[in-house]
Every structure is written in structure tokens, then in C-alpha cells.
Design a protein around this motif. Structure first.
Motif, PDB file in Angstrom:
ATOM      1  N   MET A  68       0.838  -1.195   0.000  1.00 35.40           N
ATOM      2  CA  MET A  68       0.000   0.000   0.000  1.00 35.40           C
ATOM      3  C   MET A  68       0.876   1.249   0.000  1.00 35.40           C
ATOM      4  O   MET A  68       1.899   1.291   0.689  1.00 35.40           O
ATOM      5  N   VAL A  69       0.463   2.246  -0.771  1.00 35.14           N
ATOM      6  CA  VAL A  69       1.073   3.566  -0.709  1.00 35.14           C
ATOM      7  C   VAL A  69       0.290   4.385   0.317  1.00 35.14           C
ATOM      8  O   VAL A  69      -0.885   4.678   0.095  1.00 35.14           O
ATOM      9  N   PRO A  70       0.886   4.723   1.460  1.00 35.99           N
ATOM     10  CA  PRO A  70       0.182   5.552   2.428  1.00 35.99           C
ATOM     11  C   PRO A  70       0.056   6.999   1.931  1.00 35.99           C
ATOM     12  O   PRO A  70       0.420   7.324   0.797  1.00 35.99           O
ATOM     13  N   GLY A  71      -0.455   7.861   2.819  1.00 36.40           N
ATOM     14  CA  GLY A  71      -0.641   9.268   2.475  1.00 36.40           C
ATOM     15  C   GLY A  71      -2.107   9.583   2.296  1.00 36.40           C
ATOM     16  O   GLY A  71      -2.688   9.299   1.248  1.00 36.40           O
ATOM     17  N   ILE A  72      -2.734  10.181   3.318  1.00 35.71           N
ATOM     18  CA  ILE A  72      -4.189  10.339   3.315  1.00 35.71           C
ATOM     19  C   ILE A  72      -4.655  11.583   2.567  1.00 35.71           C
ATOM     20  O   ILE A  72      -5.857  11.831   2.490  1.00 35.71           O
ATOM     21  N   ASP A  73      -3.731  12.350   2.021  1.00 31.28           N
ATOM     22  CA  ASP A  73      -4.151  13.499   1.215  1.00 31.28           C
ATOM     23  C   ASP A  73      -3.104  13.820   0.155  1.00 31.28           C
ATOM     24  O   ASP A  73      -1.975  13.335   0.208  1.00 31.28           O
ATOM     25  N   PHE A  74      -3.493  14.612  -0.816  1.00 35.30           N
ATOM     26  CA  PHE A  74      -2.545  15.081  -1.828  1.00 35.30           C
ATOM     27  C   PHE A  74      -3.158  16.222  -2.627  1.00 35.30           C
ATOM     28  O   PHE A  74      -4.370  16.420  -2.632  1.00 35.30           O
ATOM     29  N   ALA A  75      -2.287  16.952  -3.312  1.00 33.94           N
ATOM     30  CA  ALA A  75      -2.712  17.975  -4.262  1.00 33.94           C
ATOM     31  C   ALA A  75      -1.819  17.870  -5.483  1.00 33.94           C
ATOM     32  O   ALA A  75      -0.634  17.574  -5.386  1.00 33.94           O
ATOM     33  N   GLY A  76      -2.415  18.099  -6.642  1.00 34.52           N
ATOM     34  CA  GLY A  76      -1.644  17.985  -7.865  1.00 34.52           C
ATOM     35  C   GLY A  76      -2.467  18.341  -9.076  1.00 34.52           C
ATOM     36  O   GLY A  76      -3.451  19.081  -8.980  1.00 34.52           O
ATOM     37  N   THR A  77      -2.074  17.793 -10.229  1.00 30.67           N
ATOM     38  CA  THR A  77      -2.676  18.155 -11.505  1.00 30.67           C
ATOM     39  C   THR A  77      -3.180  16.909 -12.220  1.00 30.67           C
ATOM     40  O   THR A  77      -2.467  15.901 -12.318  1.00 30.67           O
ATOM     41  N   VAL A  78      -4.395  16.973 -12.736  1.00 26.32           N
ATOM     42  CA  VAL A  78      -4.959  15.862 -13.494  1.00 26.32           C
ATOM     43  C   VAL A  78      -4.140  15.637 -14.764  1.00 26.32           C
ATOM     44  O   VAL A  78      -3.837  16.584 -15.497  1.00 26.32           O
ATOM     45  N   ILE A  79      -3.774  14.377 -15.004  1.00 23.87           N
ATOM     46  CA  ILE A  79      -3.058  14.068 -16.246  1.00 23.87           C
ATOM     47  C   ILE A  79      -3.876  13.189 -17.182  1.00 23.87           C
ATOM     48  O   ILE A  79      -3.653  13.192 -18.395  1.00 23.87           O
TER      49      ILE A  79
END
Length: 334
Positions: A68-79
């Protein structure tokens, strides 16, 4: 635009299990290893939260499957997108929905998620700024919104427990910015100046609230944001003034609530549970709109530390011990 099964690799912090223990390390991941969903995002930033610390140390059974890749949030750009709601180039933010727990999360340079989980980044907000807010700041805003819907007395102090942590720091700043007199509770007296810089008027020693309290004590707090739970929450409830309210959003101090019904039926105190994981999208959008307006980047810069993906395993114990101050943003992609 549809997703092709690309084998281009990207960096990911991956948790796996061996001999019953969670092991975490940087790996090269591919699109084929991401779950199936309708939007793929190039992750630029994530943030580090208490729940992430639990995940990386294997405590609390946060991770529901492996690898599993942890990390309960993120921000970025749709590709890539199969959703009419998003197109390549759109800036988005995600918090909650089991991402980083049962669904591949934000500690990787790519994430593939369901479009209904995403929120468009508010106009004028940078992706780094969004993760300086992150799940913790989003939760703090939901707590403030709940208290204000109930109604708060500006003539009384509003208490924030665990005030030097991620949720607490943002809650202090939001409440002070709204003109409330904020009492900040912390077990780290060396953070007093930091909390006052956020707008706290009074510093309360954590030990004052950590001891078992009578069912009712003197009416001190007009309301509270509690990030601790357990005995602390019981003590807070006992001291809330007539008609006040508490927004509960954490359980670092325990999941039990050793109290009575007396605060509720003798003082009309309200207890609001704050859930940032499955929060409905309209409320999410309202919260992010307010965040963009009330938490400018320069306000958050003073409370934000920047780290890299490879730093997270060593920080996990620190955040669980309450030794991480304010917000921690994680630089993921370019």
C-alpha cells in the motif's frame, strides 16, 4: 481522455508486511500497480498527519491491505480523466475517502482515484498551500464551521486542545482570525510563543485537563475544538459554559469518554463529531472556499515544515509522540 496501461515508473513510498510487521521504503511504482478509477493525478505535494504516522509504524491497523502507498491526502494536476468533471491540467485536492488506508495514497508521484473524491483547487490557491492546510487544516475548518453553526459566545474563551499539533495550530489561527479569544492547551510549554503568534490569548497546561474531572466544573469555555479525546475531552465538557459546544476530532488521548450526561442535560452542551474522511462534497467545497479566504499562504508559512518522501519513516515516531509542530508538507513530484 482514457488511461492506457503505461509502464512508466515513478517514485512511491510503499508499505508492505513481512512477519507481521510493516516495512516501508521508496520503490519504483507503475501505473499498472495503481487501482482502477477514472482520474489519474500527478501528485505534487502531500502532507504528514497523525494517521500517516500510525500507518508508517504499523500501529492502529490503519493500512487495510498490502502492499500500500500511504498518504491520506494530496494535491496535484490531473493528467488523465474519464470523468466529465475534470480534464488534464486541472488542479485538484483530495483528503479522506480511505485513500492511504485501503486505496493507494498520496506518498507517490501518481495517484488514480474516483472523480467524486476530488475537489477543484480553489482559485488562486497553490497546490503547496493546499497541503500546508492538508487533512489537519481541513479538519480544523470543519470543526470551526460546526461550532459557528451552533453559535459561539465571543465573550468567553474558546479552548483548543493539542494546540501545537497540525489540527490545533490551524484551529487556533482560524478562531483568532474570526475574533474569538482562544485558549490553547499544550503539554509543551516551549511552544507558548508559537501559539501566541497564531493568536492564542491564553496558554493552558495540558495537565490541567488530563486529570479525571468532576462531572461539572466552573463554566469557563464558550466552546472548544478537542483533538485529544479521552479524559481530556471529559474534562473539557465539564468546563463548557451553558449552551456551549465542543467539536471532537481526535483520539490521541484515547477513544473512551469517561464522563456523565450532566454537561448535556444540565448545561445544554452540544458535542459535535467531526469526520473529515467521508464528509459530503458540498461541505468539503464550502470548507475549502473558506480556507482559501481565511488562511493566506503567509499565515501558514510560519507553521509549516517541508520534508521529502524519504524523510517520512523517521518522522513517524515523532508525530505519534506529539513532537511535530504545526503542519508538515511533503514534496512528492516536480
Amino acid at each position: 481522455m482514457t488511461e492506457n496501461a503505461s509502464q512508466a515508473s515513478f517514485r512511491a513510498l510503499v508499505a508492505d508486511q513481512a512477519d507481521g510487521k510493516v516495512q516501508v521504503g521508496l520503490k519504483r511504482w507503475t501505473d499498472a500497480e495503481l487501482p482502477e478509477a477514472d482520474v489519474t493525478v500527478a501528485v505534487a505535494w502531500s502532507s504528514f498527519n497523525y494517521k500517516d504516522g500510525l500507518a508508517l509504524t504499523g500501529r492502529g491497523r490503519i493500512l487495510r491491505k498490502f502492499p500500500m502507498v500511504p498518504g491520506i491526502d494530496f494535491a496535484g494536476t490531473v493528467i488523465r480523466s474519464d470523468s466529465p468533471d475534470y480534464k488534464p491540467g486541472d488542479a485538484v485536492v483530495l483528503t479522506g475517502w480511505g485513500v492511504g488506508e485501503s486505496w493507494s495514497g498520496g506518498f507517490a508521484e501518481r495517484a488514480r482515484v474516483k472523480s467524486e473524491w476530488l475537489v477543484p483547487l480553489p482559485e488562486g490557491m497553490a497546490v503547496r498551500h493546499a497541503m500546508a492546510v492538508g487533512t489537519a487544516g481541513f479538519t480544523a475548518m470543519l470543526a470551526v464551521m460546526a461550532l459557528e453553526r451552533h453559535g459561539l459566545d465571543k465573550n468567553r474563551e474558546i479552548l483548543v486542545t493539542g494546540a501545537a499539533g497540525g489540527v490545533g495550530s490551524v484551529a487556533v489561527r482560524l478562531l483568532a482570525g474570526r475574533g474569538y479569544k482562544v485558549a490553547a492547551s499544550t503539554g509543551r510549554p516551549e511552544q507558548a510563543d508559537y501559539l501566541k503568534s497564531l493568536g492564542a490569548s491564553v496558554i493552558v497546561d495540558r495537565n490541567e485537563l488530563a486529570q479525571p474531572a468532576k462531572p461539572l466544573t466552573s463554566e469557563r469555555w464558550g466552546g472548544a475544538v478537542d483533538t485529544v479525546g479521552g479524559t481530556t475531552l471529559a474534562s473539557v465538557l465539564a468546563g463548557v459554559a451553558y449552551g456551549g459546544a465542543v467539536a471532537a476530532c481526535g483520539l490521541a488521548g484515547g477513544a473512551d469518554l469517561p464522563t456523565t450526561v450532566m454537561p448535556f442535560i444540565l448545561r445544554g452542551v452540544a458535542l459535535f463529531g467531526i469526520d473529515s474522511v467521508n464528509c459530503p462534497k458540498p461541505r468539503r467545497q464550502e470548507a475549502w472556499t473558506r480556507i482559501a479566504r481565511e488562511l493566506p499562504p503567509e499565515t501558514l508559512d510560519a507553521v509549516t515544515t517541508e520534508v521529502a518522501l524519504e524523510d517520512l519513516p523517521r518522522l513517524a515516531e515523532d508525530i505519534l509522540k506529539g513532537q511535530v509542530r504545526g503542519r508538515t508538507v511533503v514534496k512528492v513530484g516536480g
